[in-house]
Design a protein around this motif. Structure first.
Motif, mmCIF file in Angstrom:
data_model
loop_
_atom_site.group_PDB
_atom_site.id
_atom_site.type_symbol
_atom_site.label_atom_id
_atom_site.label_comp_id
_atom_site.label_asym_id
_atom_site.label_seq_id
_atom_site.Cartn_x
_atom_site.Cartn_y
_atom_site.Cartn_z
ATOM 1 N N GLU A 90 0.870 -1.189 -0.136
ATOM 2 C CA GLU A 90 -0.132 0.158 0.053
ATOM 3 C C GLU A 90 0.689 1.290 0.111
ATOM 4 O OE1 GLU A 90 -1.581 1.070 4.022
ATOM 5 O OE2 GLU A 90 -1.293 -1.071 4.500
ATOM 6 N N GLU A 91 0.480 2.484 -0.392
ATOM 7 C CA GLU A 91 0.915 3.441 -0.218
ATOM 8 C C GLU A 91 1.133 4.094 1.116
ATOM 9 O OE1 GLU A 91 2.605 5.534 -2.804
ATOM 10 O OE2 GLU A 91 2.210 4.147 -4.049
ATOM 11 N N LEU A 92 2.441 4.259 1.685
ATOM 12 C CA LEU A 92 2.590 4.715 3.014
ATOM 13 C C LEU A 92 3.736 5.766 3.248
ATOM 14 C CD1 LEU A 92 5.097 2.917 4.286
ATOM 15 C CD2 LEU A 92 3.418 1.038 4.138
ATOM 16 N N GLU A 93 3.943 6.433 4.338
ATOM 17 C CA GLU A 93 4.823 7.357 4.664
ATOM 18 C C GLU A 93 5.850 6.792 5.575
ATOM 19 O OE1 GLU A 93 7.504 9.892 5.046
ATOM 20 O OE2 GLU A 93 5.698 10.512 3.883
ATOM 21 N N LEU A 94 7.126 6.388 5.290
ATOM 22 C CA LEU A 94 8.108 5.763 6.200
ATOM 23 C C LEU A 94 8.333 6.704 7.344
ATOM 24 C CD1 LEU A 94 10.838 4.302 3.927
ATOM 25 C CD2 LEU A 94 8.907 3.205 5.112
ATOM 26 N N MET A 95 8.143 7.937 7.251
ATOM 27 C CA MET A 95 8.405 8.634 8.387
ATOM 28 C C MET A 95 7.306 8.794 9.288
ATOM 29 S SD MET A 95 10.522 10.966 9.876
ATOM 30 C CE MET A 95 11.929 11.316 8.733
ATOM 31 N N ASP A 96 6.098 8.425 8.997
ATOM 32 C CA ASP A 96 5.095 8.296 10.033
ATOM 33 C C ASP A 96 5.435 6.996 10.913
ATOM 34 O OD1 ASP A 96 3.678 10.565 8.971
ATOM 35 O OD2 ASP A 96 2.220 9.169 7.991
ATOM 36 N N LEU A 97 5.832 6.083 10.223
ATOM 37 C CA LEU A 97 6.471 4.793 10.847
ATOM 38 C C LEU A 97 7.638 4.905 11.854
ATOM 39 C CD1 LEU A 97 5.956 2.086 8.021
ATOM 40 C CD2 LEU A 97 4.241 2.834 9.532
ATOM 41 N N LEU A 98 8.563 5.768 11.371
ATOM 42 C CA LEU A 98 9.907 6.042 12.155
ATOM 43 C C LEU A 98 9.335 6.969 13.356
ATOM 44 C CD1 LEU A 98 12.006 7.100 9.226
ATOM 45 C CD2 LEU A 98 12.565 5.378 11.009
ATOM 46 N N VAL A 99 8.414 8.059 13.326
ATOM 47 C CA VAL A 99 7.898 8.784 14.244
ATOM 48 C C VAL A 99 7.287 7.947 15.357
ATOM 49 C CG1 VAL A 99 6.329 10.676 15.195
ATOM 50 C CG2 VAL A 99 7.615 11.013 13.125
ATOM 51 N N ALA A 100 6.555 6.933 14.850
ATOM 52 C CA ALA A 100 5.711 6.066 15.713
ATOM 53 C C ALA A 100 6.672 5.071 16.522
ATOM 54 C CB ALA A 100 4.611 4.989 15.188
ATOM 55 N N ALA A 101 7.636 4.728 15.991
ATOM 56 C CA ALA A 101 8.850 3.680 16.292
ATOM 57 C C ALA A 101 9.741 4.643 17.623
ATOM 58 C CB ALA A 101 10.028 3.317 15.490
ATOM 59 N N LYS A 102 9.815 5.836 17.077
ATOM 60 C CA LYS A 102 10.486 6.769 18.212
ATOM 61 C C LYS A 102 9.588 7.095 19.257
ATOM 62 C CE LYS A 102 11.379 11.768 18.957
ATOM 63 N NZ LYS A 102 10.372 12.567 19.324
ATOM 64 N N GLU A 103 8.385 7.168 19.337
ATOM 65 C CA GLU A 103 7.519 7.093 20.487
ATOM 66 C C GLU A 103 7.487 5.868 21.257
ATOM 67 O OE1 GLU A 103 5.861 10.103 21.522
ATOM 68 O OE2 GLU A 103 7.190 10.700 20.086
ATOM 69 N N ARG A 104 7.620 4.634 20.669
ATOM 70 C CA ARG A 104 7.498 3.457 21.235
ATOM 71 C C ARG A 104 8.888 3.338 22.410
ATOM 72 N NH1 ARG A 104 7.257 -2.698 19.064
ATOM 73 N NH2 ARG A 104 7.062 -3.434 20.988
ATOM 74 N N TYR A 105 9.913 3.899 22.015
ATOM 75 C CA TYR A 105 10.971 4.099 22.896
ATOM 76 C C TYR A 105 11.358 5.228 23.541
ATOM 77 C CZ TYR A 105 11.825 -0.355 20.084
ATOM 78 O OH TYR A 105 11.753 -1.513 19.411
ATOM 79 N N ALA A 106 10.261 5.868 23.646
ATOM 80 C CA ALA A 106 10.342 7.145 24.378
ATOM 81 C C ALA A 106 10.983 7.046 25.707
ATOM 82 C CB ALA A 106 8.956 8.063 24.387
ATOM 83 N N MET A 107 10.341 6.125 26.527
ATOM 84 C CA MET A 107 10.740 5.841 28.076
ATOM 85 C C MET A 107 12.449 5.872 28.000
ATOM 86 S SD MET A 107 9.240 3.420 30.872
ATOM 87 C CE MET A 107 10.144 1.934 30.345
ATOM 88 N N THR A 108 12.850 5.131 27.108
ATOM 89 C CA THR A 108 14.364 4.749 27.042
ATOM 90 C C THR A 108 15.143 6.092 26.668
ATOM 91 O OG1 THR A 108 14.177 2.426 26.663
ATOM 92 C CG2 THR A 108 16.313 3.230 26.287
ATOM 93 N N ILE A 109 14.365 6.807 25.528
ATOM 94 C CA ILE A 109 15.004 8.099 25.125
ATOM 95 C C ILE A 109 15.079 9.007 26.410
ATOM 96 C CG2 ILE A 109 14.466 10.102 23.575
ATOM 97 C CD1 ILE A 109 13.603 7.871 21.573
ATOM 98 N N GLU A 110 14.251 9.036 27.100
ATOM 99 C CA GLU A 110 13.960 9.926 28.322
ATOM 100 C C GLU A 110 15.077 9.504 29.319
ATOM 101 O OE1 GLU A 110 10.682 11.760 31.440
ATOM 102 O OE2 GLU A 110 10.037 10.606 29.674
ATOM 103 N N GLU A 111 15.134 8.314 29.588
ATOM 104 C CA GLU A 111 16.004 7.792 30.762
ATOM 105 C C GLU A 111 17.477 8.004 30.421
ATOM 106 O OE1 GLU A 111 15.453 3.775 31.122
ATOM 107 O OE2 GLU A 111 14.006 3.970 32.569
#
Length: 210
Positions: A90-111
């Motif tokens: 399907e047509e999709l935006e890779l940056m949307d997937l990257l931002v979602a992945a970044k949010e997934r690891y937000a706790m470690t990023i903050e730590e």
């Protein structure tokens, strides 16, 4: 003939080496979350009434989820390698997937007090589930190896996406990048990964739009 026999033996040896590499990569990838889970479980045991209890529990759940993802990766990789995985494009935006992945690891990023910058856009025609797994592996790899207060730059353009992170040690590819590489090949994309003494860059190059 002798040539056919040699070719078969070489192919067999290559497959055995591949399986050894995969086993070693899997063991390496599982070791880190297991150690984290063990450590936080000990903290919960020793500090039952601590105000950090919720934080410990969240960290354990995050790492259990990460281990589940590794198992899912193994199963997906197996299907890809034996040719039984069917792409659902399907047509999709890779940056949307990257931002979602970044949010997934937000706790470690903050730590770790990491500075993560995000810019650009890259539209592709691909399998959302597989590409989600691919970018999550790249983001996880960057977050895991970036030292405290380090920087990660996530960029995109029409030719592909790149993740560059500060790195003070030789980054191990493990099973994660093997999966990313297989997903890229399935899509006709190309994964490159290179590092020096200070930084590591992983890039997925996609076909340019005609």
């Amino acid at each position: 003939t002798a040539f056919v026999t040699m070719t078969r033996e070489k192919a067999h040896q290559s497959m055995e080496q591949y399986q050894r590499d995969m086993t070693n990569g899997l063991a390496h990838d599982m070791k880190s979350p297991l150690m984290i889970i063990s450590g936080y479980a000990e903290n919960l045991k020793e500090n039952v009434h601590t105000e950090k209890r919720e934080h410990y529990a969240d960290a354990i759940l995050e790492n259990v989820s990460y281990m589940n993802d590794i198992v899912a990766d193994v199963m997906s990789l197996s299907k890809i390698e034996d040719g039984t995985y069917t792409l659902e494009k399907e047509e999709l935006e890779l940056m949307d997937l990257l931002v979602a992945a970044k949010e997934r690891y937000a706790m470690t990023i903050e730590e770790k007090k990491l500075e993560v910058s995000v810019s650009g856009t890259c539209k592709v025609n691909g399998d959302r589930r597989l590409l989600k797994r691919a970018v999550e592996n790249l983001v996880n790899n960057a977050v895991k190896y970036t030292p405290e207060e380090g920087k990660i730059a996530i960029t995109a353009d029409e030719a592909g996406i790149s993740l560059t992170n500060d790195s003070q040690e030789k980054q191990k590819n493990g099973m994660g990048l093997s999966l990313v590489e297989s997903i890229c090949k399935l899509h006709g994309f190309v994964l490159t990964a290179k590092g020096d003494a200070d930084t590591f860059t992983a890039r997925i190059a996609v076909e340019k739009k005609k």
